[in-house]
Motif scaffolding. Sequence first.
Motif, PDB file in Angstrom:
ATOM      1  N   LEU A  61      27.179 -80.996  52.565  1.00 36.85           N
ATOM      2  CA  LEU A  61      28.097 -81.294  51.339  1.00 36.85           C
ATOM      3  C   LEU A  61      27.584 -80.474  49.915  1.00 36.85           C
ATOM      4  CD1 LEU A  61      27.076 -85.022  50.866  1.00 36.85           C
ATOM      5  CD2 LEU A  61      29.596 -84.061  51.449  1.00 36.85           C
ATOM      6  N   CYS A  62      26.532 -80.355  50.099  1.00 32.27           N
ATOM      7  CA  CYS A  62      26.020 -78.649  49.078  1.00 32.27           C
ATOM      8  C   CYS A  62      26.817 -77.596  49.799  1.00 32.27           C
ATOM      9  CB  CYS A  62      24.604 -78.845  48.851  1.00 32.27           C
ATOM     10  SG  CYS A  62      24.173 -77.321  50.454  1.00 32.27           S
ATOM     11  N   TYR A  63      26.716 -77.187  50.354  1.00 32.14           N
ATOM     12  CA  TYR A  63      28.018 -76.080  50.563  1.00 32.14           C
ATOM     13  C   TYR A  63      29.394 -76.386  50.913  1.00 32.14           C
ATOM     14  CZ  TYR A  63      23.550 -74.542  52.254  1.00 32.14           C
ATOM     15  OH  TYR A  63      22.105 -74.468  52.454  1.00 32.14           O
ATOM     16  N   GLY A  64      29.777 -77.145  50.450  1.00 32.19           N
ATOM     17  CA  GLY A  64      31.200 -77.518  50.856  1.00 32.19           C
ATOM     18  C   GLY A  64      32.242 -77.017  49.481  1.00 32.19           C
ATOM     19  N   GLU A  65      31.687 -77.382  48.315  1.00 37.16           N
ATOM     20  CA  GLU A  65      33.147 -76.338  47.654  1.00 37.16           C
ATOM     21  C   GLU A  65      32.814 -75.234  47.247  1.00 37.16           C
ATOM     22  OE1 GLU A  65      31.459 -77.750  43.489  1.00 37.16           O
ATOM     23  OE2 GLU A  65      33.468 -76.906  42.184  1.00 37.16           O
ATOM     24  N   ILE A 100      27.525 -82.553  43.387  1.00 38.81           N
ATOM     25  CA  ILE A 100      29.175 -82.031  43.798  1.00 38.81           C
ATOM     26  C   ILE A 100      30.138 -82.560  43.760  1.00 38.81           C
ATOM     27  CG2 ILE A 100      27.942 -81.380  45.640  1.00 38.81           C
ATOM     28  CD1 ILE A 100      28.742 -83.665  47.352  1.00 38.81           C
ATOM     29  N   PRO A 101      31.889 -82.761  43.920  1.00 38.67           N
ATOM     30  CA  PRO A 101      32.471 -83.087  43.849  1.00 38.67           C
ATOM     31  C   PRO A 101      33.203 -84.432  44.553  1.00 38.67           C
ATOM     32  CG  PRO A 101      33.148 -80.923  44.647  1.00 38.67           C
ATOM     33  CD  PRO A 101      31.902 -81.670  44.679  1.00 38.67           C
ATOM     34  N   THR A 102      33.296 -85.794  43.081  1.00 40.63           N
ATOM     35  CA  THR A 102      33.189 -86.750  43.860  1.00 40.63           C
ATOM     36  C   THR A 102      33.700 -87.258  45.065  1.00 40.63           C
ATOM     37  OG1 THR A 102      34.747 -86.997  42.139  1.00 40.63           O
ATOM     38  CG2 THR A 102      32.886 -87.672  41.238  1.00 40.63           C
TER      39      THR A 102
END
Lengths: 288, 314, 500
Positions: free
Chosen positions: C343-347, C427-429
């Motif tokens: 999740l931390c790399y997604g954006e 991170i994005p909601t």
Amino acid sequence: MAAAKPKAPRKRIRELTWKTAAYVILGAVGVVQLIPFFWMISTSFKPRGTEFLWPPQWIPNPVVLANYPTALTLLPFFIFFRNTLIITIANMIGGIGTSLMAAYGFSRLRFPYRSLLFSVCLSTLMLPDVVTLVPQFIMFKQLNWVNTFLPLIVPNWFGGSAFFIFLGRQFFTTIPMELEDAARMDGASSYRIWWSIMIPLSKAVIASMAIFSFQSNWNDFTRPLVYLYDTDKQTMALGLSVMKGVYQTDWNLLMAISTVFTIPMIVLFFLAQRQFMRGIVTTGLAGR
Amino acid sequence: MLALRSLSGKRSTAPVRRGRLLRQEAIDGFVFITPWLLGFILWTAWPMLFSLGLVFTNWSVLTKPSFAGLANFSRLAQDRLFYIALGNTAYYTFVAVPLTLVTNLIVALALNLKLAGINIFRTVYYMPTIIPQVANVMLWMWIFNPEFGLANALLTRLGLPKLGWFWDPRWSKNAMIFMTLWGFGTGMIIFLAALQGVPQELYEVGQLDGANSLQLLWHVTIPMITPVVFFNLCMGIIGSFQIFTTAFIVSDGKGGPANSTLFLVLYLYRNGFEFFRMGYASLIAWVLFAIILLVTLIQFRLARRWVYYEQEVI
Amino acid sequence: MNVRKLTRRHFLSLSAAGAVGASVIAACGATPTPQVIEKVVTSVVEKEVTKIVAGTPQVVKETVIVPATPQVVEETVVVTQVSRPPEVVWTSWATDTFGMFRVEEQAAQFRQKYPDIVVQIRNVAGSSYRERLLTTLAAGAGPDVYRLCTDSELAFYKDGQCEQLDPWFEKQKDSWFWTDDVNKTIVDAHRIKDKLWFYPMALDVQAFCINKTLFEQAGLPLPPMSYKSADYKSVWTYEKYLDTVKALTKFAADGTPQQFGTTVYPDYYYLHDIITSKTGRFWMSDDGSQFLGADPAVTEAIQWYADIRLVHKAAPTPEQSKGGAFDYSAGRLALDWQFATWLCYGEKNVGDRFDWDIAPLPHWGDGNPGLFPEPCVWVFNPHSKVKDATWTFFHWLVGPEGVRVPTELAWEIPIYKSVEPYFGKRIPTGKNLSLGPEGVSIASSNYFWLKNLNFFEAWSSVMEPALEEVLLGSKTAQEAMTAIKPQMDKVLQEGKAAMA
């Protein structure tokens, strides 16, 4: 020099065909050789995440000029540049100088145990660095040289690398003995011969050594990795490695730094290879 | 003595040096190699001897080495992976070195032609060598991309089946060899420098005798640069046996796929730094050393047959 | 060089240089700066006291302690040493921009709380990490706090490179360590013979990276997004997983793949789920001494996994996936075997090119999913020269305050209840934040990497290449596993013996 004879038309056409063919082939292969460089520059202008798209984008869209200042200010790259320059130039002078000395000794002068010592010299190239890394580090730690440039420079000033010694030796053997004999007849010492005859005649080799030495020191990673801790002492190769993470690599920034990184080498090469043009004269007679 | 020499007329006989001059020469010789000798004793000899001693120990690097006698040797004898690594390394060396030698020579000859702007071509051909290794490997992984890479696109165009390149155990070594071949760099430059040193008169004499370019190449150029060909051959062998960085990057440090790119130095690196067996790694390193030394000595022996030296050397 | 030329000029310049040098050294040397400090003084005084000794009164000098009348005295003390704040060297492999910002923020937060300790970050890129760490440790110049992962924790412990942490916690009875806030299961699972030698960090658990956009385009329903949802047990089985990924794999008319449903990696993190869920055990026995990979039940599971690609063609071949064209971030992959903290790399990696999220792993029939946590650890270097300062930093780093930043970035699943609400705040909601902590709560607590010293070598050197062959189709799982059984047994037994 003999005047060029006027050539018959058929010969001229044949010569032209050969020349054109040569240009075409050289050019074609040359373009392929340039692909990595184009790719490097192209990627350096791409936004994050678009470096490996398919089909490949040769012209980045959008062109991110900001990658360069971003990458260069991410880490103190100008300090890295200065450090790398200091280490490289020191090593070039020391390494080439002492190697040429040893090369002359091994090729032209006879002394007891020469073959044995030369074999020992060559054999230092045959043991992988991996197993001497830790003992060397321990040794330099005892001397308190860790976190300084010393472990990177000093060994080079003591006979640099067996690669250059071997190379120099092979070259010196191609220089005819008469030159040396003539000089000895005039009473020249070995040092004088080395300095005034062997070195000037080896410009092409020295240029090659300069290129190789610059290249290997410029890109050297392992030794700065192990010996240099403080940020203000690190080199560009270390700085480059920072961009490469385990799960993430900032390829666009990495390429930006790499591009800047290679420019001095290209410049050096361009300058150095002029030595290859000025035909080396071995007999003091007509040149190319 | 001087009178005798000028009457001898022979081109490459060493002048007769007696007594004082011989001693002077010997002293000079030692003085010239002193920096190297000193450096060897100070920085190189001890680490090498230390690693030789490690061969008989177990050392995890983090603790003191403990004596283990010949335990590492018996491990080596039964180590399947060592023999795989040996095979991979031998294959790579004996294929890559001759090919590289020939291609570098051809390229150097081509770049030695008297064409306008040849120095631009030389710079261009040198460029791939100065690109940072990590960027270079990434690029080749892209070129060799089995689905969309240029290499397979070319093969498909020629009607040949696609290859797995780096990710197919049967082709990974060949892909690496191809990658090495493409970097003309070092060998090419050395050949270029050597070609500069071929005396002009030999060409003129040959032309007067009616030789064409090809004959000049075979009978003049190549023999005159054999010392340098020998250099590239030796260094090529020494270097190829120790191939590491490229394999490390390509296979993520694992020597895959399926151990196809497990080379000896990569294998010993893993043993030393990842499996905490530096003593065993040292043994592998010294076995490699012995192999390279042997092959090089053979090369030097054979060299007497085909390398032309102006002056008697070793 | 002519000796005659060593004239006054040389002498003068030499002495000038010497003088300059000497003065520089002198300047660096301490010029005592008088400091005014306040002292509380109690006096010990020698007084003359009249005493009767042997019958005769005599004047004897005796030392008498005058009752403490605390006096505040101003004293001028000459400080001859400029004391430097203790420096704690902190090492991990966070070297890319994302990682560096994170650790720098952590160090800055620590500096705010403890201004008189300097934390020096010396990070090394992953591929060279071990090399530099071992080399510096061997020479006694290693970092004070450094990160290790499951491939080497045991070895470092065995070689005396880990400081025992219990005595330090004992001295700090007011520490969070003694409260309910800590997930004791995870911490205690790291104990070796009941002692704590390193502290877990970067806790993570396996999960799928899911490309919701591709599901939408294919008109397929998303899998249940939680292990605790009502339909997880009934819907999200491996058979359903296979059907889903087959439906999401598309080829063009000429056979070129356009998208794939899933990936198949020869990694033990993912194999663990498939094998354990089906057979109830792993390819290694629970105590780490035996190789169970050649059991028919296990090889069946491995073969099933390999067949996703070999038979059903629902996953890219190694060349297709390694080449980068079918990376999850490229948008052509529906379900990628990854981790919850992806999740931390997604954006950064995907942005809004497609709808990214994480999804639970499937399970077999009646079995449970075979998750296990994969924390790394922070090690306290016992040879540190500034142990107290290092402990202050270490204690802060591994505790709820230190993990706050990585938790907010969704880089780490926290083991502290007080920090859980902050997970993924940056991170994005709209992402599946609860999956990670859920996974940790149902994960196995058999930390097999702590059971055998040679676990990593057995895996990396023997098992992984064999699995690669299975996945390439050159051998069946049964053949490959049987072939490596003798070697695996040998390596594992050696490792087990070394643990004794």
